[in-house]
Each structure stands twice: as structure tokens, then as C-alpha cells.
Design an enzyme around this catalytic site. Structure first.
Site, PDB file in Angstrom:
ATOM      1  N   TYR A 316       0.779  -1.673  -0.025  1.00 51.33           N
ATOM      2  CA  TYR A 316       0.370  -0.108  -0.148  1.00 51.33           C
ATOM      3  C   TYR A 316       0.727   1.392   0.025  1.00 51.33           C
ATOM      4  O   TYR A 316       0.789   2.034  -0.572  1.00 51.33           O
ATOM      5  CB  TYR A 316      -0.707  -0.071   1.176  1.00 51.33           C
ATOM      6  CG  TYR A 316      -1.642   1.342   1.709  1.00 51.33           C
ATOM      7  CD1 TYR A 316      -2.369   1.876   1.016  1.00 51.33           C
ATOM      8  CD2 TYR A 316      -0.844   1.804   2.268  1.00 51.33           C
ATOM      9  CE1 TYR A 316      -3.061   3.348   1.000  1.00 51.33           C
ATOM     10  CE2 TYR A 316      -1.875   3.614   2.885  1.00 51.33           C
ATOM     11  CZ  TYR A 316      -2.589   3.398   2.114  1.00 51.33           C
ATOM     12  OH  TYR A 316      -3.273   4.571   2.498  1.00 51.33           O
ATOM     13  N   LYS A 320       1.895   3.848  -2.673  1.00 54.94           N
ATOM     14  CA  LYS A 320       0.953   5.032  -2.760  1.00 54.94           C
ATOM     15  C   LYS A 320       2.029   6.101  -3.451  1.00 54.94           C
ATOM     16  O   LYS A 320       2.265   7.418  -3.493  1.00 54.94           O
ATOM     17  CB  LYS A 320       0.745   5.211  -1.332  1.00 54.94           C
ATOM     18  CG  LYS A 320      -0.547   4.490  -1.155  1.00 54.94           C
ATOM     19  CD  LYS A 320      -1.776   5.485  -1.622  1.00 54.94           C
ATOM     20  CE  LYS A 320      -2.400   7.077  -1.440  1.00 54.94           C
ATOM     21  NZ  LYS A 320      -3.620   7.320  -2.000  1.00 54.94           N
TER      22      LYS A 320
END
Length: 584
Positions: A316, A320
Site C-alpha cells: 500500500y 501510494k
């Protein structure tokens, strides 16, 4: 510069018991006490960095770890004119992705409540057709509890107001051209003033190809569309403070540059090549010949491996970060604002305290502990857990939009919406708040009997040690050590199977959360402090996001944990709040 727009287009994506002490429910503290933390070296480092910042100087990582001057409180000077937030936001048209998600939903509600004269709000919604998108808009936004305050304001005209403002748009950030109908895309390109990207895959260890598609390529595709918008004044992107990966010390609000990695100082780590990472995921899919279950697991493992190799905690935060890099390298002359919140939890005040949707990062630990399933976890008691309420994240984004939008200059600015420097709270303190709350207000068992409360949770220095402990304490673990056969009683067997699944879940969470429960970074928020200084007193009241105003004891005991019990655990209101909660 990039020619891989379609590389990932084929992938989916009650009353208070005697003896209990409850924090003041009437109003949280409003005085500033930002750095009341231990006198250890790391505390002095944070204070030193703020002292340098207050003096108007830049602070680098080396400054943060070497300077040991006295602490300085940063006062917030009043700006009488303010930013003109409402004046800037009203009358404009918005294109928002991720509006059915946690942050996006709060953003839409706040915009409609605080700026009723807003223009159209186009909401990109994943759906098979316009009818399905409209139904998702109705079910997941208009009819939710979050919007009840807005419904009370408009009364019988609520639905008419909402339908006049909100325009469901069938589409998906995972698809080329955002999956939009050409006519609708043209209409939005002609009318939209501001684009807000809150779409994200927030699962820490999801499939690498899926997460790349949403978190890395999604912002890239959206920015490509932004360049077609004729009167666009701003592009706002919700990111995460953890794009900084495993960096330690004071972390500044700086943009990420393409090719940059946390582990770049190690000679064995090559320069981060985003296009190569995407191709790696695609090539693996083409060459893989196993089952779908095996494929999913392989892609999950690949994401975590690549993230850790380059210095990030998980897939994640890694994807990002790459999304931010692409925004920075391809933005051109578009003014860009990146909002980097830390761990986002329930609302502090708006539209009412304690609203939360789904179990967020801290909540599985709090709930498991309260139910007696979890007597320990991984982490260091003094680790600062950086938390921020979701309404403060949204308020900060709107203030930032006004400031940068009125400036009208090309460029990229980053805002950390974080608390680790401004108002730190450590892991042990949070868990103590949880124990205090549930000892005063125990949850009810399946037969309506109250549990006996909770003891303080024990913290283990590693996920492996925690795993051994929780397994050894369990019935299934003890039976395995004894070599006992599975019970013949179906009811007992099901109970042990449930226990086994819970243990596996907590072990999995411990491995995912270990980097955060031992995290050694603190997020500087100089840009955010300056933003507050530029706001008028009225704006600070209506769009408040000063994390220094949060009394963490009040927040956890009387706002956040009651919010979890009501909105996540679905307990009745009367069982979750103390008698003075309505005055808070």
C-alpha cells in the site's frame, strides 16, 4: 513521457459505574501543549526540530538528530482576513473519485454542509451502468447516517438538493480514460474547476498488480484527464504520510521524486523504475501457470517483497509513493496539492463526534482486546502512534484548496495532516485508554451478560514472539502440543475452528502492523501550521484541523471507542456513551 496508460487495463481491481474515571465530556482541552513527551533523546530531537522551524529555518534530517536545544511551542497567530475558504469553494464544480470511501464520503458531506452554494459535484462511481451508479450514490452516500445532519437541515427538500448537486458518473480509475462515457467525459472536462482524488486501495498486502493499478496508475490516469479540463484551477490528491516508508527522525513535507527509494543508500538496491515495476507484475501474470488462489498469493507476496526491498513497509505505502512520484513528474503547469494524513480514525467533531465506517487500523486491536480475544500484541509501549480524525483531514484539504487555488500558480505543495510532532500519543497510552473505557463500560456477551472488563494488554517486541505467545495460550495451540485429536463434538469443533481463524487473523495483523508499532519517524507539519495561521478565527472554528487541540484521553474514551461500538460493533447508543456525552 509515459506510454503505459493501458498496461494494467486488463486487471480488476449508559450510566457510569462507581469507581470509574471518565475524561471530561463537555469540551476537550483548547490550550496548546504540543510536546509533552518523555525527556528521552528522540523527544529532544523533535523539540529541536520545531525550535529550528519556529526560527524560520529549514530543518533537515541531520539537524533533527543532532540538535538538542530547548523546546519551543509554536503559537498560532491570528489572521484577521483569513483565507476566504467558503468564497473560493462556492460556485465551483468538482470531480471526485473515491466518494463512496471513508475520506471521500466525509469530504462530500462537509462540502455540501459548509458550502451549500457549491456547483455540481461529479462523482466517479464504479458501476456497470448509470442506474447502478445512482443506486450506489443513494445507498452508500445519501441514505447513510453520516448525512443525517445535512438531511435535517434541508428537511423534505433533502433529496432534491442532493440530486441537484451530485452527479453520478460511471467509471473507474483502473481503466483507460477512467472508464467514462465520451459525452460525460467531455461535459466534465468543460465544466470542472477542481479535481479531488481520494480513490485508493488501502489494503496493506493486496495483490501487487491490483494495487499498482489503483494507487500508482490511477492518479496518473486522472492527471492525464485533468490536462484536458479547460478551466481546471487545482488538482488535489489524498495520499498517506507513510509514503516516506521506513525513514526515521523528523520527516518533512517534501514532494517525492521519481526514482527515489528509501533504501537508495544501499548499493544492492537499483534506482526505483516505476514502469519496470508495472511490467514486472504483467510479465509474472503471463508466465504464471498455477491456480487462481496460488496466483493471488504470489502477487501478494511479490508486492510485499518489492516494497520492502526499496524501503517501504508494505504494498500500500509503496504504490501510494509511486503514485505521488508520477503526479510530480507529469503534472506540468497544473497546481497540485497533496494531502498526507497519517492513521485516519473517527470524526472528532463533524458532522458529529465518533462517526466511523468500517474497522480502521487501530480498531481490530481495540475490539479484540475488549472481547478478551487479544491479551497481547506486537509493539513498543513508547512508540508514537500518529493518529488524526477524518474530519480534520477533510477540513485541512479544503483550507489547502482555497490557499493554493487563490494563488493560481503552477507547482506542488504537500501538507502533513499528522500528530506525531504536534500532539504525540504513544501505543501504551492508547491501549490504557481502551482498557479504561471497557472496564467502565463492558461489552455485552451473546447472552446479554456483561464481560468482566479487560486487563492491560501486553506488548511483545516482535511479531514472531507475539505469534508464539498467542498460539501457546490458545486451546488449539495447547491441543496441538499435546498431540490431541480434533474433538468429536461438532459444537466444540466449530468453536476451536473459530478460535483458530481468529489467531491466524491476529498473527497476520501483527506482521502487517509491526513496522508501525515500532515506527521511528515523526512528521513535521510546518506547511499545515502556516495554513492554520492564515485562517481567520471563524475559519478555524468552521474548518478546524489543529491537532494540538485534541485531548487524546477525551477522544479515545468518549469519542472514538464509543464510535467504534456504535458504528462498527453495532451496539445500541445507550450502551456506548456515558451520561454526559450529549454535551460534548
Amino acid at each position: 513521457m509515459y506510454s503505459f496508460q493501458s498496461l494494467l487495463s486488463t486487471h480488476c481491481a449508559p450510566a457510569i459505574p462507581s469507581g470509574c474515571i471518565v475524561a471530561n465530556s463537555f469540551h476537550p482541552k483548547t490550550h496548546i501543549s504540543p510536546l509533552l513527551i518523555s525527556s528521552c533523546q528522540t523527544s529532544r530531537n523533535i523539540k529541536s526540530a520545531l525550535a529550528i522551524r519556529a526560527a524560520g529555518k529549514n530543518v533537515d534530517h541531520d539537524d533533527a538528530i543532532s540538535t538538542t536545544t530547548n523546546s519551543t511551542t509554536v503559537p498560532l497567530m491570528e489572521s484577521t482576513d483569513g483565507l476566504g475558504i467558503v468564497d473560493f469553494l462556492q460556485g465551483k464544480n468538482y470531480f471526485i473519485t473515491g466518494a463512496t470511501g471513508f475520506v471521500g464520503k466525509v469530504f462530500v458531506e462537509k462540502m455540501l454542509r459548509a458550502v451549500p452554494n457549491v456547483g455540481k459535484i461529479f462523482l466517479l462511481i464504479k458501476a456497470k451502468d448509470k442506474e447502478a451508479a445512482t443506486k450506489r450514490l443513494q445507498d452508500q452516500i445519501m441514505d447513510t447516517e453520516l448525512f443525517k445532519s445535512l438531511e435535517k437541515v434541508h428537511g423534505t427538500s433533502y433529496k432534491t438538493f442532493m440530486k441537484n448537486k451530485l452527479v453520478p458518473v460511471v467509471g473507474n480509475v483502473n481503466e483507460p480514460d477512467l472508464g467514462m462515457d465520451a459525452d460525460m467525459a467531455s461535459e466534465i472536462a468543460n465544466e470542472v474547476d477542481i479535481i479531488v482524488n481520494s480513490a485508493a486501495n488501502t489494503t496493506f498486502d493486496d495483490r501487487y498488480d491490483v494495487t499498482l493499478n489503483t494507487n500508482t496508475m490511477g492518479p496518473y490516469r486522472l492527471l492525464g484527464f485533468a490536462k484536458k479540463c479547460k478551466k481546471l484551477s487545482l488538482f488535489l490528491h489524498f495520499s498517506t504520510a507513510y509514503v516516506h516508508g521506513k525513514r526515521k527522525g523528523i520527516i518533512l513535507e517534501r514532494p517525492l521524486c521519481e526514482g527515489q527509494s528509501v533504501a537508495e543508500a544501499e548499493e544492492s538496491i537499483p534506482v526505483l523504475d516505476i514502469e519496470a515495476e508495472i511490467k514486472l507484475a504483467l510479465n509474472l501474470k503471463r508466465s504464471f501457470s498455477g491456480t487462481e488462489i496460488a496466483w493471488n498469493q504470489k502477487m501478494k507476496e511479490l508486492g510485499m517483497e518489492r516494497a520492502r526491498a526499496y524501503g517501504w513497509q508494505n504494498t500500500y505505502s509503496f504504490t501510494k509513493a509511486m503514485g505521488e512520484m508520477l503526479i510530480n513528474s507529469t503534472r506540468g503547469d497544473i497546481p497540485v496539492v497533496i494531502i498526507r494524513p497519517s492513521i485516519i480514525e473517527s470524526t472528532f467533531r463533524e458532522p458529529f463526534p465518533g462517526w466511523i465506517e468500517g474497522s480502521r487500523m487501530l480498531d481490530p486491536i481495540i475490539i479484540g482486546h475488549a472481547k478478551g480475544h487479544l491479551t497481547g500484541f506486537v509493539g513498543h509501549p513508547e512508540t508514537v502512534i500518529d493518529i488524526v480524525p477524518v474530519d480534520m483531514v477533510v477540513n485541512a484539504s479544503m483550507a489547502a484548496m482555497a490557499k493554493q487555488g487563490l494563488a493560481g500558480k503552477p507547482g506542488l505543495i504537500v501538507y502533513h495532516i499528522t500528530s506525531s510532532v504536534a500532539n504525540p500519543v504513544n501505543f501504551h497510552t492508547i491501549l490504557k485508554f481502551s482498557s479504561d473505557h471497557f472496564n467502565c463500560f463492558p461489552i455485552k456477551g451473546l447472552k446479554g451478560l456483561k464481560t468482566t472488563g479487560t486487563t492491560d494488554i501486553k506488548l511483545f517486541r516482535s511479531a514472531d514472539i507475539f505469534s508464539s505467545n498467542i498460539w501457546g495460550e490458545s486451546t488449539v495451540g495447547q491441543n496441538e502440543l499435546k498431540g490431541a485429536a480434533a474433538p468429536s463434538d461438532p459444537k466444540l469443533r466449530r468453536r476451536q475452528e473459530t478460535e483458530y481463524r481468529k489467531i491466524k487473523l491476529y498473527i497476520h495483523l501483527a506482521k502487517l502492523y509491526e513496522p508501525y508499532s515500532h515506527y521511528g519517524g515523526w512528521f513535521d507539519s510546518g506547511n499545515t501550521i502556516k495554513l492554520i495561521r492564515d485562517m481567520s478565527m471563524e475559519e478555524r472554528e468552521n474548518f478546524g484541523f489543529d491537532v494540538q487541540s485534541i485531548d487524546w484521553e477525551h477522544y479515545f474514551l468518549n469519542i472514538h471507542i464509543p464510535g467504534i461500538r456504535r458504528h462498527v460493533m453495532k451496539e445500541p447508543h445507550s450502551l456506548c456513551f456515558n451520561r454526559t456525552d450529549e454535551n460534548s
